[in-house]
Design a protein around this motif. Structure first.
Motif, PDB file in Angstrom:
ATOM      1  N   SER A  94     -32.472 -20.518 -28.589  1.00  0.00           N
ATOM      2  CA  SER A  94     -33.510 -19.574 -28.185  1.00  0.00           C
ATOM      3  C   SER A  94     -33.763 -19.701 -26.689  1.00  0.00           C
ATOM      4  O   SER A  94     -33.206 -20.566 -26.015  1.00  0.00           O
ATOM      5  N   MET A 147     -39.563 -23.243 -20.868  1.00  0.00           N
ATOM      6  CA  MET A 147     -40.134 -24.533 -20.485  1.00  0.00           C
ATOM      7  C   MET A 147     -39.912 -24.805 -19.003  1.00  0.00           C
ATOM      8  O   MET A 147     -40.817 -25.286 -18.307  1.00  0.00           O
ATOM      9  N   ARG A 194     -43.560 -25.687 -29.503  1.00  0.00           N
ATOM     10  CA  ARG A 194     -42.640 -24.714 -30.112  1.00  0.00           C
ATOM     11  C   ARG A 194     -41.201 -25.242 -30.104  1.00  0.00           C
ATOM     12  O   ARG A 194     -40.466 -25.061 -31.068  1.00  0.00           O
ATOM     13  N   LEU A 195     -40.808 -25.908 -29.006  1.00  0.00           N
ATOM     14  CA  LEU A 195     -39.463 -26.475 -28.937  1.00  0.00           C
ATOM     15  C   LEU A 195     -39.281 -27.567 -29.992  1.00  0.00           C
ATOM     16  O   LEU A 195     -38.242 -27.622 -30.651  1.00  0.00           O
ATOM     17  N   ARG A 196     -40.267 -28.425 -30.155  1.00  0.00           N
ATOM     18  CA  ARG A 196     -40.183 -29.486 -31.161  1.00  0.00           C
ATOM     19  C   ARG A 196     -40.112 -28.891 -32.569  1.00  0.00           C
ATOM     20  O   ARG A 196     -39.351 -29.374 -33.412  1.00  0.00           O
ATOM     21  N   ASN A 205     -43.757 -26.786 -25.374  1.00  0.00           N
ATOM     22  CA  ASN A 205     -43.190 -28.044 -25.857  1.00  0.00           C
ATOM     23  C   ASN A 205     -43.345 -28.165 -27.376  1.00  0.00           C
ATOM     24  O   ASN A 205     -42.413 -28.588 -28.071  1.00  0.00           O
ATOM     25  N   GLU A 216     -38.922 -25.986 -33.350  1.00  0.00           N
ATOM     26  CA  GLU A 216     -37.651 -25.303 -33.517  1.00  0.00           C
ATOM     27  C   GLU A 216     -36.521 -26.286 -33.824  1.00  0.00           C
ATOM     28  O   GLU A 216     -35.610 -25.987 -34.575  1.00  0.00           O
ATOM     29  N   ARG A 217     -36.583 -27.455 -33.220  1.00  0.00           N
ATOM     30  CA  ARG A 217     -35.515 -28.431 -33.421  1.00  0.00           C
ATOM     31  C   ARG A 217     -35.783 -29.205 -34.670  1.00  0.00           C
ATOM     32  O   ARG A 217     -35.039 -29.561 -35.448  1.00  0.00           O
ATOM     33  N   LEU A 238     -36.519 -20.672 -25.407  1.00  0.00           N
ATOM     34  CA  LEU A 238     -37.636 -21.576 -25.158  1.00  0.00           C
ATOM     35  C   LEU A 238     -37.310 -22.642 -24.125  1.00  0.00           C
ATOM     36  O   LEU A 238     -38.196 -23.097 -23.406  1.00  0.00           O
ATOM     37  N   GLY A 239     -36.061 -23.049 -24.017  1.00  0.00           N
ATOM     38  CA  GLY A 239     -35.684 -24.024 -22.983  1.00  0.00           C
ATOM     39  C   GLY A 239     -35.912 -23.462 -21.588  1.00  0.00           C
ATOM     40  O   GLY A 239     -36.456 -24.143 -20.709  1.00  0.00           O
TER      41      GLY A 239
END
Length: 76
Positions: free
Chosen positions: A18, A24, A71-73, A69, A75-76, A20-21
């Protein structure tokens, strides 16, 4: 296989990465710029409204970094 579930590691053809990176990176850059602006406003000017405005913007940018951050966590 359940419907809606994605297989494969993040970034693979089955599960594309996505944005999101990149978001960030932009959030961190915005927080850094607002922090520098706030420090410069405190040190170089007597305008209280500018200090408050940039400080509030920095706090909002930090909240954005936290949200991205999380949302990234998730997602993973």
């Amino acid at each position: 296989m359940r419907r809606g579930r994605l297989k494969g590691p993040l970034g693979s053809p089955e599960r594309p990465a996505s944005a999101l990176g990149f978001r960030m990176v932009l959030a961190l850059f915005g927080a850094l710029v607002l922090l520098v602006g706030t420090v410069c406003a405190v040190l170089l000017t007597d305008e209280v409204w500018l200090m408050v405005l940039l400080g509030a913007g920095f706090v909002a940018a930090c909240v954005n970094v936290y949200w991205v951050n999380r949302r990234l966590r998730h997602e993973r």
